[in-house]
Scaffold this motif. Structure first.
Motif, short mmCIF file in Angstrom:
data_model
loop_
_atom_site.label_atom_id
_atom_site.label_comp_id
_atom_site.label_asym_id
_atom_site.label_seq_id
_atom_site.Cartn_x
_atom_site.Cartn_y
_atom_site.Cartn_z
N GLY B 184 0.81 -1.33 0.09
CA GLY B 184 0.14 0.11 -0.16
C GLY B 184 0.77 1.29 -0.08
O GLY B 184 0.27 2.41 0.10
N CYS B 185 2.10 1.15 -0.35
CA CYS B 185 3.05 2.41 -0.28
C CYS B 185 2.94 2.99 -1.49
O CYS B 185 2.39 2.40 -2.70
N THR B 186 3.01 4.42 -1.56
CA THR B 186 2.67 5.16 -2.72
C THR B 186 4.33 5.68 -3.09
O THR B 186 4.92 6.26 -2.30
N ALA B 187 4.45 5.89 -4.34
CA ALA B 187 5.74 6.57 -4.71
C ALA B 187 5.42 7.67 -5.68
O ALA B 187 4.64 7.66 -6.78
N VAL B 188 6.30 8.69 -5.47
CA VAL B 188 6.55 9.68 -6.62
C VAL B 188 7.93 9.65 -7.24
O VAL B 188 8.67 9.74 -6.10
N LEU B 189 8.28 9.43 -8.37
CA LEU B 189 9.48 9.37 -8.71
C LEU B 189 9.71 10.52 -10.08
O LEU B 189 8.88 10.11 -10.82
N SER B 190 11.03 11.01 -10.07
CA SER B 190 11.09 11.81 -11.18
C SER B 190 12.31 10.96 -11.91
O SER B 190 12.85 10.22 -11.37
N THR B 191 12.34 11.25 -13.33
CA THR B 191 13.33 10.10 -13.89
C THR B 191 13.52 10.87 -15.44
O THR B 191 12.88 11.37 -16.06
N HIS B 192 14.70 10.27 -15.75
CA HIS B 192 15.16 10.48 -17.12
C HIS B 192 15.01 9.03 -17.77
O HIS B 192 14.77 8.86 -19.15
#
Lengths: 223, 237, 224, 50
Positions: B184-192
């Protein structure tokens, strides 16, 4: 409070391991004491009259090296971001860092004290406990301002130059008080009649700037 | 648990650097258990947005909620994990001491157990008493991942997590993230690294010059031809 | 012409006119002071410079606190301008004081309480100006210098108090001038007013530059 | 008026107003430079967006 101990403990531990700042600081303080011996006849009575001044100049200059490291240590690998993102409050971070720097400064000063006593023929045991009180109050003043200014200057160019430039003028009242009190303890062995206001000033300085730092540090950390 | 169903909620977030708007009215919402890939060119505002979500920076205007509370509150930060550009571990300390230090900062109940568990997970158990200074690049990166996970966060904020990682660490991070999503964990990830990110992402958001150009679920087409997201959304805009 | 420019001209022109009138009175109408001779006239410039310097530092303190509260860069621009102009007046105060001291005390400088505390404050605010020039990001510069301005101003009363006790055993070379004679009061306060007008005019010019600077930084980032 | 003192008064006032004038001069220079820079960057931004 848990955060304070965690930060202080980590800082103290990593400094004792690398000993970068503490070695530099002790050697610098000793060099200053040596250079002063050129300027003044070291064992003359007049020198004793300015002994407090010499000692505190050495401490203040050598201390800047330790204070500079207190926040600069967090720069490698962007550790400062990781710490600010963790749930400790700004004041906890400040107090933790201040506590570690304070202890490190005390270590440096306690190493320099006997050396000074030998080289300049000053008897420190005559008023050891009052001297320790002045040492603690003066060092805390140096730490509270120094750690705050280190936090202010940590991210900027010329960090090493900016810290002393800002620190010493702001610190001057505390330095004057510490110098006066130390001198009168070294010459007379007891606090003189005129020393009460200086002691109060030093305590007031500590209280005011610790409170200001605790109140404002959060602004500096979260831009 | 707060009643809000969004894990991350940004409403009309502006951030100015002087007169320059780094973020211009960005609004985002992410449901719990999802993974949002934040895409965009250099200088589009990805890092700025993530720093605001992590509580490292305050928005000039607008409001941000993580799990229903403000990011700067200690309660919120305890449940969020952040991994920025730097790895955020100390060179003079050992691997174990690093994890213990952060576990202490996060107020983890059983520090020793947590540190051991995560050293095991990132396969650094046998070098736990080695100074980080002596570690190879890959080992440091894995330790950094463990550092971000050590307090079992409910929201993960990862800034370019794959950029400096070697293959092994990428694989490890992907596995850990999948596991985390499962609970149930949420993630926001920025990426190339489009491919690695899109494999994980359930949602995609595209930032362009501080503005949100596109936000929506990840489609199969994006996965088949990752760069297509830039073209598609650009023609839409 | 913008509203601010109009103010600059209005303040500057009225300040200059009043100054010329006042200079005429001070230099040609008023007689010499009995003990000090012609040189006493320097206090018409020396003391107002200190007044205006402190007024501007106080204004900068308020603006800095407001910046931390509101996070509006306009407050930061004002604080920076006020401190820079205040620092210039502080320098004028120090220089004129030294020249007066050369005549009356026979020495350029003495570590007298007032001189020392003024000098420390001059260093303190000088540090503020140097610090600003070392930070590139506008938001960071504003926050850091606002905190420093608050620390600096909190230091001022303590410095004053400490210096007054410092080296009390030394004979004080200060020649007490006593109060102002009645006919000197008007030109004196008029000069304070003149300095205030001129100080405000320059501060406004400086605020304008801060605005332009901010616009420039914004444009630069947009260009990339 | 006392001649010697008058000379020093003259020095004092010249220095005081000289300092202020020098500062104003620096301000003017800075203003001019800023304006030129703003024009330059504006042109640059204009080129970029075209």
């Amino acid at each position: 409070m848990r955060g304070v101990w965690a930060i202080a403990r980590k800082d103290f531990q990593s400094e004792l391991r690398s000993k970068e700042a503490i070695n530099a600081s002790v050697s610098f303080a000793l060099v200053i004491l040596l250079i002063f011996s050129f300027a003044f006849e070291p064992t003359a009575d007049e020198t004793r009259a300015i002994a407090g001044g010499l000692l505190w100049i050495a401490f203040a200059f050598a201390g800047a090296l330790i204070l500079n490291r207190s926040f600069a240590r967090e720069l490698q690998n962007d550790c400062l971001d990781a710490v600010i993102a963790s749930p400790i409050a700004g004041w906890e971070l400040f107090l933790g860092k201040a506590l570690a720097s304070f202890l490190l400064l005390l270590v440096v000063e306690l190493i320099c004290f006997p050396v000074f006593s030998i080289f300049y023929g000053v008897n420190l045991t005559k008023a050891f406990w009052p001297l320790l009180l002045v040492l603690i109050l003066g060092t805390w003043a140096l730490t509270a301002l120094g750690v705050t200014f280190a936090a202010l200057t940590v991210n900027i160019r010329l960090r090493e130059l900016m810290l002393p430039l800002l620190l010493y003028p702001a610190l001057s009242p505390a330095l004057m008080a510490s110098m006066t009190l130390t001198t009168s303890l070294l010459t007379a062995g007891v606090f003189g009649a005129n020393d009460q206001p200086w002691l109060r000033l030093l305590v007031g300085f500590d209280v005011i700037f610790t409170a200001l730092a605790l109140a404002l540090i959060e602004f500096v950390l979260v831009l | 648990m707060s009643p809000a169903s969004e894990a991350v909620l940004a409403s009309d977030v502006w951030k100015f650097h002087g007169d320059f708007p780094a973020l211009r009215g960005v609004s985002l919402r992410t449901e719990r258990g999802t993974c949002l890939a934040l895409l965009g060119r250099n200088g589009a505002g990805k890092t700025t947005l993530l720093r605001i979500l992590a509580g490292l920076s305050a928005p000039s205007r607008g409001d941000v909620r993580i799990l229903g509370t403000a990011p700067r509150l200690p309660v919120t930060r305890r449940r969020a994990g952040y991994l920025g550009h730097g790895i955020g571990i100390y060179d003079e300390l050992t691997a174990r001491e690093n994890l213990l230090h952060f576990a202490r900062l996060y107020g983890v109940e059983n520090k020793e157990a947590a540190a051991s568990k995560w050293l095991e997970r990132v396969d650094l158990k046998r070098v736990e008493d080695g100074r980080v200074r002596e570690f190879s690049r890959g080992m440091r990166q894995r330790l950094a991942i463990a550092r971000a996970f050590v307090h079992e966060p409910d929201v993960l904020l990862l800034d370019e997590p794959f950029t400096s990682l070697d293959d092994r660490a990428i694989h490890l991070l992907q596995n850990l993230l999948r596991e985390a999503f499962a609970r149930g964990c949420t993630a926001v990830l920025s990426t190339h690294q489009l491919r690695e990110a899109l494999e994980l992402a359930t949602n995609v958001a595209l930032l362009d010059r501080g503005k949100l150009k596109f936000a929506g679920p990840r489609t199969q087409a994006m996965l088949d031809l990752p760069p297509s997201i830039y073209f598609e959304t650009e023609t839409e805009g | 012409m913008s509203k601010r420019e109009k103010w600059v001209y209005a303040l500057g022109v009225s300040g200059t006119v009043l100054l010329i009138v006042n200079l005429y009175r001070i230099l040609l109408v008023l007689g010499d002071e009995m003990q000090q001779g012609a040189i006493y006239r320097i206090i018409y410039f020396h003391v107002p410079a200190a007044f205006i310097g402190w007024t501007l530092f106080l204004a900068a303190l308020v603006a800095s606190a407001l910046y931390l509260w509101k996070k509006d860069l306009a407050f930061d621009g004002f604080a920076a301008s006020a401190i820079e102009v205040g620092w210039v007046f502080c320098s004028i105060n120090l220089v004129t004081g030294m020249i007066w001291g050369r005549i009356i005390w026979g020495i350029w400088w003495t570590w007298d309480p007032r001189l020392t505390s003024m000098f420390i404050c001059w260093l303190l605010y000088g540090g503020y100006i140097v610090l600003r020039s070392a930070i590139d990001d506008a938001g960071q510069r504003a926050t850091v210098s606002a905190v420093l301005a608050i620390f600096a101003f909190a230091d001022v009363p303590i410095v004053f108090m400490a210096i007054r006790w410092w080296r009390t055993q030394h004979p004080s070379p200060v020649l007490e001038t006593g109060g102002l004679a009645p006919e000197m009061r008007l030109p004196f306060w008029l000069n304070v007013f003149v300095f205030l007008l001129i100080g405000l005019a320059i501060t406004l010019v400086r605020v304008d530059q801060e605005d332009t600077q901010r616009e420039l930084e914004g444009l630069r980032r947009r260009a990339f | 008026m006392d001649k010697r003192n008058f000379l020093y008064l003259f020095y004092g006032l010249t220095l005081a107003w000289g300092l202020l004038a020098a500062y104003l001069f620096i301000l003017m220079q800075r203003s001019r430079k800023l304006r030129a820079e703003v024009d330059r960057v504006k042109r640059m931004v204009g080129d970029n967006e075209r």
